[in-house]
Design a protein around this motif. Structure first.
Motif, mmCIF file in Angstrom:
data_model
loop_
_atom_site.group_PDB
_atom_site.id
_atom_site.type_symbol
_atom_site.label_atom_id
_atom_site.label_comp_id
_atom_site.label_asym_id
_atom_site.label_seq_id
_atom_site.Cartn_x
_atom_site.Cartn_y
_atom_site.Cartn_z
ATOM 1 N N GLN A 47 -1.735 6.317 13.800
ATOM 2 C CA GLN A 47 -0.231 6.044 13.509
ATOM 3 C C GLN A 47 0.108 4.615 14.142
ATOM 4 O O GLN A 47 0.786 3.844 13.516
ATOM 5 N N THR A 48 -0.645 4.604 15.385
ATOM 6 C CA THR A 48 -0.323 3.410 15.797
ATOM 7 C C THR A 48 -0.687 1.955 15.150
ATOM 8 O O THR A 48 -0.261 0.928 15.310
ATOM 9 N N ARG A 49 -1.761 2.155 14.477
ATOM 10 C CA ARG A 49 -2.396 1.162 13.585
ATOM 11 C C ARG A 49 -1.742 1.161 12.210
ATOM 12 O O ARG A 49 -2.143 0.620 11.623
ATOM 13 N N GLY A 50 -0.550 1.871 11.908
ATOM 14 C CA GLY A 50 0.153 1.583 10.927
ATOM 15 C C GLY A 50 -0.102 2.536 9.789
ATOM 16 O O GLY A 50 0.455 2.338 8.579
ATOM 17 N N LEU A 51 -0.749 3.474 9.856
ATOM 18 C CA LEU A 51 -0.978 4.729 8.847
ATOM 19 C C LEU A 51 -0.113 5.705 9.261
ATOM 20 O O LEU A 51 0.340 6.299 10.140
ATOM 21 N N GLN A 52 0.370 6.371 7.860
ATOM 22 C CA GLN A 52 1.230 7.655 8.134
ATOM 23 C C GLN A 52 0.198 8.635 8.082
ATOM 24 O O GLN A 52 -0.725 8.744 7.272
ATOM 25 N N VAL A 53 0.345 9.780 9.088
ATOM 26 C CA VAL A 53 -0.638 10.745 8.942
ATOM 27 C C VAL A 53 0.088 12.078 8.843
ATOM 28 O O VAL A 53 1.259 12.473 9.285
ATOM 29 N N VAL A 54 -0.470 12.888 7.703
ATOM 30 C CA VAL A 54 0.225 14.271 7.259
ATOM 31 C C VAL A 54 -0.687 15.103 7.714
ATOM 32 O O VAL A 54 -1.931 14.913 7.304
ATOM 33 N N THR A 82 -11.966 24.077 -0.160
ATOM 34 C CA THR A 82 -10.456 24.837 -0.133
ATOM 35 C C THR A 82 -9.755 24.133 0.948
ATOM 36 O O THR A 82 -8.890 24.851 1.568
ATOM 37 N N ASP A 83 -10.008 23.139 1.758
ATOM 38 C CA ASP A 83 -9.626 22.474 2.886
ATOM 39 C C ASP A 83 -7.982 22.279 2.150
ATOM 40 O O ASP A 83 -7.652 21.863 1.253
ATOM 41 N N PRO A 84 -7.051 22.522 3.244
ATOM 42 C CA PRO A 84 -5.566 22.729 2.682
ATOM 43 C C PRO A 84 -5.038 21.093 2.298
ATOM 44 O O PRO A 84 -4.306 20.636 1.347
ATOM 45 N N ALA A 85 -5.748 20.012 3.169
ATOM 46 C CA ALA A 85 -5.522 18.706 2.814
ATOM 47 C C ALA A 85 -5.883 18.236 1.627
ATOM 48 O O ALA A 85 -5.474 17.437 0.733
ATOM 49 N N LEU A 86 -7.276 18.829 1.118
ATOM 50 C CA LEU A 86 -7.831 18.565 0.055
ATOM 51 C C LEU A 86 -7.032 19.038 -1.318
ATOM 52 O O LEU A 86 -6.730 18.532 -2.214
ATOM 53 N N LEU A 87 -6.624 20.334 -1.022
ATOM 54 C CA LEU A 87 -5.961 21.190 -2.245
ATOM 55 C C LEU A 87 -4.568 20.622 -2.425
ATOM 56 O O LEU A 87 -4.202 20.384 -3.630
ATOM 57 N N ALA A 136 -4.345 2.479 0.662
ATOM 58 C CA ALA A 136 -3.612 3.832 0.892
ATOM 59 C C ALA A 136 -2.597 3.547 2.119
ATOM 60 O O ALA A 136 -3.274 3.034 3.126
ATOM 61 N N SER A 137 -1.707 4.108 2.155
ATOM 62 C CA SER A 137 -0.921 4.051 3.727
ATOM 63 C C SER A 137 -0.693 5.160 4.297
ATOM 64 O O SER A 137 -0.067 5.484 5.289
ATOM 65 N N THR A 138 -1.051 6.325 3.657
ATOM 66 C CA THR A 138 -0.837 7.815 3.949
ATOM 67 C C THR A 138 -2.239 8.450 4.069
ATOM 68 O O THR A 138 -3.194 8.515 3.056
ATOM 69 N N VAL A 139 -2.551 9.171 5.140
ATOM 70 C CA VAL A 139 -3.759 9.753 5.387
ATOM 71 C C VAL A 139 -3.360 11.284 5.544
ATOM 72 O O VAL A 139 -2.576 11.583 6.213
ATOM 73 N N HIS A 140 -3.953 12.278 4.685
ATOM 74 C CA HIS A 140 -3.581 13.538 4.682
ATOM 75 C C HIS A 140 -5.031 14.150 5.371
ATOM 76 O O HIS A 140 -6.087 13.864 5.000
ATOM 77 N N MET A 161 0.944 -1.277 -0.173
ATOM 78 C CA MET A 161 -0.275 0.057 0.108
ATOM 79 C C MET A 161 0.903 1.300 0.087
ATOM 80 O O MET A 161 1.781 1.326 0.881
ATOM 81 N N ASN A 162 0.574 2.094 -0.981
ATOM 82 C CA ASN A 162 1.485 3.399 -1.152
ATOM 83 C C ASN A 162 0.462 4.441 -1.516
ATOM 84 O O ASN A 162 1.117 5.531 -1.785
ATOM 85 N N GLY A 163 -0.666 4.202 -1.517
ATOM 86 C CA GLY A 163 -1.470 5.529 -1.868
ATOM 87 C C GLY A 163 -2.053 6.270 -0.833
ATOM 88 O O GLY A 163 -1.412 6.545 0.292
ATOM 89 N N VAL A 164 -2.570 7.357 -1.275
ATOM 90 C CA VAL A 164 -3.188 8.455 -0.285
ATOM 91 C C VAL A 164 -4.755 8.600 -0.403
ATOM 92 O O VAL A 164 -5.264 8.752 -1.348
ATOM 93 N N ILE A 165 -4.931 9.143 0.910
ATOM 94 C CA ILE A 165 -6.662 9.427 1.025
ATOM 95 C C ILE A 165 -6.497 10.693 1.679
ATOM 96 O O ILE A 165 -5.480 10.866 2.426
ATOM 97 N N VAL A 166 -7.719 11.332 1.914
ATOM 98 C CA VAL A 166 -7.847 12.630 2.700
ATOM 99 C C VAL A 166 -8.891 12.324 3.711
ATOM 100 O O VAL A 166 -10.072 12.050 3.325
ATOM 101 N N TRP A 167 -8.456 12.669 4.804
ATOM 102 C CA TRP A 167 -9.703 12.370 5.931
ATOM 103 C C TRP A 167 -10.123 13.899 6.141
ATOM 104 O O TRP A 167 -9.488 14.824 6.558
ATOM 105 N N LEU A 168 -11.541 14.184 5.995
ATOM 106 C CA LEU A 168 -12.184 15.534 6.538
ATOM 107 C C LEU A 168 -12.822 15.414 7.813
ATOM 108 O O LEU A 168 -13.404 14.055 8.098
ATOM 109 N N HIS A 169 -12.878 16.341 8.447
ATOM 110 C CA HIS A 169 -13.465 16.395 9.794
ATOM 111 C C HIS A 169 -14.529 17.499 9.762
ATOM 112 O O HIS A 169 -14.326 18.341 9.103
#
Length: 156
Positions: free
Chosen positions: A104-111, A16-21, A83-87, A1-9
């Motif tokens: 992060q504890t469960r193995g995802l990189q969080v940016v 115009t959310d910075p992670a989305l942009l 995906a292994s990275t969450v923005h 897994m090396n893809g990226v997703i965006v988590w909105l809250h």
């Protein structure tokens, strides 16, 4: 897994959310946080507003609006998209840091992306919004301020 997703809250529901942009082609997810909602007892009007904002934020991209336990849903969405990275955009909500640490504890990189500064602030946090607004209204509403841009049809 090396893809990226965006988590909105709830603090980042905007196209115009910075992670989305920062990730224009990435799939995005918003989760109605069931444990939080059970405790907060938000009105239907507020829930519908959040739903509309989430729809607007993910319009035109692969996205999902779900309800459940936030960390579980983000992990499931990441797995679905390999995906292994969450923005995500930073939040002052107390549970945000807890969610990030658990992801992060469960193995995802969080940016974590940082939103632009709305107004400058020094001193103790106000206890009421009205006290805050009295101190920052002039700066927030000043033409050319770093406050949020309004669509041209709203600027008069």
């Amino acid at each position: 897994m090396n893809g990226v997703i965006v988590w909105l809250h709830g603090d980042s529901l905007s196209p115009t959310d910075p992670a989305l942009l920062a990730n224009p082609g990435a799939p995005a997810i918003f989760i109605f946080d069931e444990p939080f909602l059970a405790a907060a007892q938000l009105s239907f009007k507020r829930l519908f507003f959040l739903y509309e904002c989430a729809l607007e934020a993910i319009a035109g991209r692969n996205g999902s609006i779900r309800r459940g336990v936030v960390v579980d849903e983000v992990r499931a969405f990441a797995a679905e998209h390999q995906a292994s990275t969450v923005h995500v955009t930073d939040s002052v909500a107390p549970r945000f840091q807890q969610y990030v640490a658990e992801l992060q504890t469960r193995g995802l990189q969080v940016v974590i992306h940082h939103p632009p500064t709305f107004v400058s602030w020094r001193g103790e946090p106000p206890r009421r919004f009205s006290a805050f607004w009295r101190r920052v209204a002039e700066e927030a509403l000043r033409p050319g301020s770093t406050g949020p841009e309004l669509p041209s049809e709203e600027v008069e």
